[in-house]
Enzyme design. Sequence first.
Site, short mmCIF file in Angstrom:
data_model
loop_
_atom_site.label_atom_id
_atom_site.label_comp_id
_atom_site.label_asym_id
_atom_site.label_seq_id
_atom_site.Cartn_x
_atom_site.Cartn_y
_atom_site.Cartn_z
N SER A 141 0.85 -1.20 0.00
CA SER A 141 0.00 0.00 0.00
C SER A 141 0.88 1.24 0.00
O SER A 141 1.98 1.24 0.57
CB SER A 141 -0.90 0.02 1.24
OG SER A 141 -1.57 1.27 1.32
N TYR A 154 -2.40 -0.93 10.25
CA TYR A 154 -2.43 -1.29 8.83
C TYR A 154 -1.12 -0.90 8.14
O TYR A 154 -0.53 -1.70 7.40
CB TYR A 154 -3.61 -0.61 8.14
CG TYR A 154 -3.70 -0.90 6.66
CD1 TYR A 154 -3.97 -2.17 6.19
CD2 TYR A 154 -3.52 0.13 5.73
CE1 TYR A 154 -4.05 -2.43 4.82
CE2 TYR A 154 -3.61 -0.11 4.37
CZ TYR A 154 -3.87 -1.40 3.92
OH TYR A 154 -3.94 -1.65 2.57
N1 LIG Z 1 -8.70 -0.45 -1.64
C1 LIG Z 1 -7.64 0.32 -1.36
O1 LIG Z 1 -7.73 1.57 -1.28
C2 LIG Z 1 -6.28 -0.31 -1.19
C3 LIG Z 1 -5.16 0.52 -1.24
C4 LIG Z 1 -3.90 -0.03 -1.07
C5 LIG Z 1 -3.78 -1.40 -0.87
N2 LIG Z 1 -4.89 -2.19 -0.81
C6 LIG Z 1 -4.69 -3.63 -0.60
O2 LIG Z 1 -5.23 -4.31 -1.72
C7 LIG Z 1 -5.71 -5.60 -1.30
C8 LIG Z 1 -7.16 -5.75 -1.75
O3 LIG Z 1 -7.93 -4.67 -1.20
P1 LIG Z 1 -9.46 -4.46 -1.64
O4 LIG Z 1 -9.80 -3.05 -1.30
O5 LIG Z 1 -9.68 -4.97 -2.99
O6 LIG Z 1 -10.17 -5.41 -0.55
P2 LIG Z 1 -11.62 -6.12 -0.54
O7 LIG Z 1 -12.52 -5.54 -1.57
O8 LIG Z 1 -12.05 -6.06 0.89
O9 LIG Z 1 -11.24 -7.63 -0.90
C9 LIG Z 1 -10.40 -8.34 -0.03
C10 LIG Z 1 -10.18 -9.75 -0.53
O10 LIG Z 1 -9.32 -10.42 0.41
C11 LIG Z 1 -9.94 -11.65 0.80
N3 LIG Z 1 -9.57 -11.99 2.16
C12 LIG Z 1 -9.76 -11.28 3.29
N4 LIG Z 1 -9.34 -11.96 4.37
C13 LIG Z 1 -8.89 -13.16 3.91
C14 LIG Z 1 -8.35 -14.31 4.52
N5 LIG Z 1 -8.16 -14.40 5.85
N6 LIG Z 1 -8.00 -15.36 3.73
C15 LIG Z 1 -8.16 -15.30 2.39
N7 LIG Z 1 -8.67 -14.23 1.75
C16 LIG Z 1 -9.04 -13.18 2.51
C17 LIG Z 1 -11.43 -11.40 0.65
O11 LIG Z 1 -12.10 -12.65 0.53
P3 LIG Z 1 -13.72 -12.81 0.73
O12 LIG Z 1 -14.36 -11.62 0.06
O13 LIG Z 1 -14.02 -14.09 0.07
O14 LIG Z 1 -13.99 -12.85 2.19
C18 LIG Z 1 -11.45 -10.56 -0.63
O15 LIG Z 1 -11.38 -11.41 -1.75
C19 LIG Z 1 -5.49 -5.67 0.20
O16 LIG Z 1 -4.26 -6.32 0.47
C20 LIG Z 1 -5.41 -4.22 0.60
O17 LIG Z 1 -4.69 -4.03 1.80
C21 LIG Z 1 -6.15 -1.68 -0.96
#
Ligand SMILES: NC(=O)c1ccc[n+]([C@@H]2O[C@H](COP(=O)([O-])OP(=O)(O)OC[C@H]3O[C@@H](n4cnc5c(N)ncnc54)[C@H](OP(=O)(O)O)[C@@H]3O)[C@@H](O)[C@H]2O)c1
Length: 248
Positions: A141, A154
């Site tokens: 991130s 985080y």
């Molecule tokens: N969105 C942002 O602004 C942002 C910015 C920087 C970095 N990120 C990073 O990008 C990644 C994805 O973020 P996102 O916003 O797309 O998140 P999201 O929409 O909440 O999706 C998260 C995904 O991770 C899976 N997951 C959560 N806990 C898990 C576990 N214990 N075991 C296996 N899978 C698990 C979820 O599975 P289920 O849905 O099946 O439960 C889902 O597929 C993360 O690493 C986050 O930290 C996000």
Amino acid sequence: MAKLEGKVALVTGASKGIGAGIAKALAAEGAAVVLTYASAQAGAEAVAATIIEAGGRATVVGGDVTKAADTEKFVQTAIDAYGRLDILVNNSGVYAFAPIEDVTEEEFHRQFNTNVLGLLLVTKAAAKHLGEGSSVINISSGVTTLTPAGTVVYSATKGAVDAITGVLAAELAPRKIRVNAINPGYVETEGTHSGGITGSDMEKNFVAMTPLGRAGYPDDIADIAAFLASDAARWVTGEHLLAAGGLH
Ligand SMILES: NC(=O)c1ccc[n+]([C@@H]2O[C@H](COP(=O)([O-])OP(=O)(O)OC[C@H]3O[C@@H](n4cnc5c(N)ncnc54)[C@H](OP(=O)(O)O)[C@@H]3O)[C@@H](O)[C@H]2O)c1
């Protein structure tokens, strides 16, 4: 020729959000993709169906990245379905924000277990199958350099991901396996909606500070992952690619 033709990818957390976008982008470039989910089976199956309808190859497997047996199952699914593994995208992650006075042991362990231990367990399970030319992509991130107030747990997990990326790039380089991180800024996803970030002051501040003047979307990150997975990035390893619309 599509740039990932003949390659097999494992994308964790591909049921929604950034992971779903990455799975679709890798498949569009010709990779067969194994998509993992933790709870959202229907979401993962819908993403896989979209890939298959477009002429791609996709398989879905459920499990928790914090459980070693589940991570072995993810990798075995790729081997059983497609016979090899070339690309690992460690995308599964959780986030919640609180000032230092509200930090709890439970939240610390939940975020570190998923974002750090989970990434290590999946990578450990995958590493024995990755051959020369393989690519590991860790979704870190932008918070690791932006260090916004109120994100201490985080940001610490993603700081660990940055360090792990450097260590594993060095450790796996003799086997010609590349390891890079993508460090997104704010990306609008299902997770930012359910977590109350979309529509909040935090989102407004991020967008206001972003030179390109908008939120990021999963496709913005997915195209970078497709590049890092490909041989076009053959000379790139150990990097942290800040993808935040110019925000530093
Ligand atoms: N969105 C942002 O602004 C942002 C910015 C920087 C970095 N990120 C990073 O990008 C990644 C994805 O973020 P996102 O916003 O797309 O998140 P999201 O929409 O909440 O999706 C998260 C995904 O991770 C899976 N997951 C959560 N806990 C898990 C576990 N214990 N075991 C296996 N899978 C698990 C979820 O599975 P289920 O849905 O099946 O439960 C889902 O597929 C993360 O690493 C986050 O930290 C996000």
